[in-house]
Design a protein around this motif. Structure first.
Motif, PDB file in Angstrom:
ATOM      1  N   ILE A  47       0.560  -1.261  -0.080  1.00  0.00           N
ATOM      2  CA  ILE A  47      -0.040  -0.235  -0.138  1.00  0.00           C
ATOM      3  C   ILE A  47       0.693   1.528   0.231  1.00  0.00           C
ATOM      4  O   ILE A  47       0.416   2.395  -1.038  1.00  0.00           O
ATOM      5  N   PHE A  48       2.229   1.044   0.450  1.00  0.00           N
ATOM      6  CA  PHE A  48       2.885   2.312   0.923  1.00  0.00           C
ATOM      7  C   PHE A  48       3.061   2.333  -0.706  1.00  0.00           C
ATOM      8  O   PHE A  48       3.607   3.398  -0.913  1.00  0.00           O
ATOM      9  N   ILE A  49       3.977   1.015  -1.355  1.00  0.00           N
ATOM     10  CA  ILE A  49       4.322   1.965  -2.865  1.00  0.00           C
ATOM     11  C   ILE A  49       3.608   1.983  -3.937  1.00  0.00           C
ATOM     12  O   ILE A  49       3.896   2.616  -4.586  1.00  0.00           O
ATOM     13  N   ILE A  50       2.100   1.742  -3.209  1.00  0.00           N
ATOM     14  CA  ILE A  50       1.539   2.098  -4.380  1.00  0.00           C
ATOM     15  C   ILE A  50       1.109   3.731  -4.015  1.00  0.00           C
ATOM     16  O   ILE A  50       1.392   4.899  -4.824  1.00  0.00           O
ATOM     17  N   PHE A  51       0.671   4.559  -2.995  1.00  0.00           N
ATOM     18  CA  PHE A  51       0.684   5.407  -2.768  1.00  0.00           C
ATOM     19  C   PHE A  51       2.838   6.870  -3.064  1.00  0.00           C
ATOM     20  O   PHE A  51       1.922   7.650  -4.087  1.00  0.00           O
ATOM     21  N   TYR A  52       3.363   5.674  -2.414  1.00  0.00           N
ATOM     22  CA  TYR A  52       4.454   6.672  -2.663  1.00  0.00           C
ATOM     23  C   TYR A  52       4.439   6.952  -4.311  1.00  0.00           C
ATOM     24  O   TYR A  52       5.140   8.016  -4.374  1.00  0.00           O
ATOM     25  N   TRP A  53       4.283   5.624  -5.291  1.00  0.00           N
ATOM     26  CA  TRP A  53       4.278   5.775  -6.733  1.00  0.00           C
ATOM     27  C   TRP A  53       3.002   7.446  -6.976  1.00  0.00           C
ATOM     28  O   TRP A  53       3.760   8.602  -8.172  1.00  0.00           O
ATOM     29  N   ILE A  54       2.323   7.472  -6.288  1.00  0.00           N
ATOM     30  CA  ILE A  54       0.922   8.590  -7.295  1.00  0.00           C
ATOM     31  C   ILE A  54       2.333   9.434  -6.577  1.00  0.00           C
ATOM     32  O   ILE A  54       1.491  10.765  -7.535  1.00  0.00           O
ATOM     33  N   ASP A  55       2.334   9.892  -5.677  1.00  0.00           N
ATOM     34  CA  ASP A  55       3.154  11.468  -4.923  1.00  0.00           C
ATOM     35  C   ASP A  55       3.768  11.172  -5.376  1.00  0.00           C
ATOM     36  O   ASP A  55       3.812  12.741  -5.999  1.00  0.00           O
ATOM     37  N   ILE A  56       4.382  10.741  -5.936  1.00  0.00           N
ATOM     38  CA  ILE A  56       5.829  11.556  -6.680  1.00  0.00           C
ATOM     39  C   ILE A  56       5.540  11.402  -8.260  1.00  0.00           C
ATOM     40  O   ILE A  56       6.871  11.263  -9.641  1.00  0.00           O
ATOM     41  N   ASP A  57       4.880  10.488  -8.336  1.00  0.00           N
ATOM     42  CA  ASP A  57       3.864  10.801 -10.280  1.00  0.00           C
ATOM     43  C   ASP A  57       5.556  10.186 -10.615  1.00  0.00           C
ATOM     44  O   ASP A  57       5.384  10.525 -12.200  1.00  0.00           O
ATOM     45  N   ARG A  58       6.090   9.227 -10.824  1.00  0.00           N
ATOM     46  CA  ARG A  58       6.831   8.381 -11.393  1.00  0.00           C
ATOM     47  C   ARG A  58       7.108   6.725 -10.546  1.00  0.00           C
ATOM     48  O   ARG A  58       6.802   6.858  -9.947  1.00  0.00           O
ATOM     49  N   PRO A  59       8.078   5.964 -11.542  1.00  0.00           N
ATOM     50  CA  PRO A  59       7.513   4.639 -10.866  1.00  0.00           C
ATOM     51  C   PRO A  59       8.903   4.600  -9.741  1.00  0.00           C
ATOM     52  O   PRO A  59       9.675   5.155  -9.880  1.00  0.00           O
ATOM     53  N   PRO A  60       8.533   3.565  -8.763  1.00  0.00           N
ATOM     54  CA  PRO A  60       9.634   4.133  -7.444  1.00  0.00           C
ATOM     55  C   PRO A  60      10.497   2.994  -8.076  1.00  0.00           C
ATOM     56  O   PRO A  60      10.766   2.223  -6.892  1.00  0.00           O
ATOM     57  N   MET A  61      11.729   3.474  -8.602  1.00  0.00           N
ATOM     58  CA  MET A  61      12.401   2.520  -9.181  1.00  0.00           C
ATOM     59  C   MET A  61      14.243   3.229  -9.744  1.00  0.00           C
ATOM     60  O   MET A  61      14.845   2.395 -10.181  1.00  0.00           O
ATOM     61  N   ARG A  62      14.175   4.074  -8.869  1.00  0.00           N
ATOM     62  CA  ARG A  62      15.399   5.527  -9.851  1.00  0.00           C
ATOM     63  C   ARG A  62      16.204   4.613  -9.396  1.00  0.00           C
ATOM     64  O   ARG A  62      17.499   4.570  -9.397  1.00  0.00           O
ATOM     65  N   THR A  63      15.940   5.534  -7.518  1.00  0.00           N
ATOM     66  CA  THR A  63      16.840   4.866  -6.610  1.00  0.00           C
ATOM     67  C   THR A  63      17.737   3.412  -6.254  1.00  0.00           C
ATOM     68  O   THR A  63      16.094   2.639  -6.166  1.00  0.00           O
ATOM     69  N   MET A  64      18.694   3.107  -5.245  1.00  0.00           N
ATOM     70  CA  MET A  64      18.644   1.968  -4.661  1.00  0.00           C
ATOM     71  C   MET A  64      17.525   2.050  -3.801  1.00  0.00           C
ATOM     72  O   MET A  64      17.458   0.716  -3.775  1.00  0.00           O
ATOM     73  N   ALA A  65      17.544   2.805  -2.964  1.00  0.00           N
ATOM     74  CA  ALA A  65      16.524   2.746  -1.632  1.00  0.00           C
ATOM     75  C   ALA A  65      15.214   2.143  -2.197  1.00  0.00           C
ATOM     76  O   ALA A  65      14.496   1.268  -1.416  1.00  0.00           O
ATOM     77  N   GLU A  66      14.604   2.686  -3.300  1.00  0.00           N
ATOM     78  CA  GLU A  66      13.922   2.813  -4.215  1.00  0.00           C
ATOM     79  C   GLU A  66      13.115   0.846  -4.381  1.00  0.00           C
ATOM     80  O   GLU A  66      12.354   0.270  -4.013  1.00  0.00           O
ATOM     81  N   THR A  67      14.536   0.285  -5.470  1.00  0.00           N
ATOM     82  CA  THR A  67      14.430  -0.844  -5.592  1.00  0.00           C
ATOM     83  C   THR A  67      14.891  -1.667  -4.067  1.00  0.00           C
ATOM     84  O   THR A  67      14.033  -2.667  -4.160  1.00  0.00           O
ATOM     85  N   ARG A  68      15.604  -0.937  -3.503  1.00  0.00           N
ATOM     86  CA  ARG A  68      15.491  -2.001  -1.487  1.00  0.00           C
ATOM     87  C   ARG A  68      14.114  -2.502  -1.260  1.00  0.00           C
ATOM     88  O   ARG A  68      13.658  -3.312  -0.952  1.00  0.00           O
ATOM     89  N   LEU A  69      13.395  -1.200  -1.520  1.00  0.00           N
ATOM     90  CA  LEU A  69      11.679  -1.363  -1.183  1.00  0.00           C
ATOM     91  C   LEU A  69      11.052  -2.659  -1.876  1.00  0.00           C
ATOM     92  O   LEU A  69      10.548  -3.191  -1.502  1.00  0.00           O
TER      93      LEU A  69
END
Length: 260
Positions: A47-69
């Protein structure tokens, strides 16, 4: 910004996962409760990933922290599915512990999570390429954890190698698809399918290691210790490909280092 809610979300998921492990390993009839706690922790993270994706308006996969998530989420998900299939307490526990470790790393090493996405990443190939690779990494992690669990409990080789190899095949398939998607994306973004970039070279090396694992099982079925060792080594190579490549000197010129 939704990322401000990451730490409390991660802590709640971690607590739920640890409670699930404790209840499961106490050898009392709490498997149903343990599984439910694991599901709630993983669902909360999704649920956090979904809302985070909506919030930043891009796939949350750019940074290493995002891929760890993503990895924490997918490893926990795979662990839950495998527990339903094999009822393996050690594998379930190790999977949730691995997910916990990656979340803790993200808590201790926060990174910039802006909305900017460099032009090369603004591609329809970006999301499927990363997601397919993350699924492959999660499945192959479960495979190696199965071996580690078997070695730890000194089980018969067949007790853990069979489920481990059952995971290698779909993991290898996802790994192959991820590599092909990356090649098509590279052609569009940089004009070549393959450039022998450090990340590409290590990705190919990972693919070859798992190909060797598959061939050893097929042609040398009695070499069970060798197969066990290869599964662990292959996963180490995979981790270097994903997490370690940025620390190599040759990676400074890599087109796969986007920051974070």
């Amino acid at each position: 910004m939704i990322w401000n809610f990451f730490v409390p979300t991660a802590i709640i998921s971690i607590v739920l996962w640890l409670l699930a492990i404790i209840l499961l390993l106490k050898k009392i009839n709490k498997q149903g409760i343990s599984f439910l706690l694991g599901v709630v922790g993983t669902l909360l993270l999704s649920i956090f990933i979904i809302f985070y994706w909506i919030d930043i308006d891009r796939p949350p996969m750019r940074t290493m922290a995002e891929t760890r998530l993503w990895y924490s989420f997918l490893v926990s998900l795979v662990s839950l599915v495998l527990f339903k299939v094999y009822k393996n307490k050690i594998l379930f526990s190790l999977g949730l512990i691995m997910s916990t470790v990656f979340l803790i790393v993200d808590i201790l090493h926060p990174e910039y999570h802006g909305k900017f996405l460099m032009p090369a990443l603004q591609s329809s190939w970006f999301v499927p390429h990363v997601v397919v690779y993350m699924i492959a990494y999660a499945i192959l992690a479960a495979s190696s954890l199965s071996v580690i669990a078997g070695l730890f409990t000194k089980s018969d080789y067949n007790n853990y190698l069979i489920p481990a190899m059952n995971l290698v095949y779909p993991g290898f398939a996802f790994l192959t698809v991820g590599m092909l998607l990356g090649a098509f994306w590279a052609k569009i973004a940089w004009g070549d399918y393959w450039a022998w970039d450090p990340k590409e070279t290590w990705a190919l090396l990972t693919w070859l290691f798992y190909l060797i694992v598959i061939h050893v099982q097929k042609f040398l079925p009695n070499k069970k210790k060798l197969l066990s060792n290869l599964l662990v080594i292959s996963f180490v190579v995979l981790l270097v490909t994903w997490l370690g490549i940025k620390y190599l000197p040759s990676a400074m010129q890599s087109i796969h280092v986007y920051g974070g």
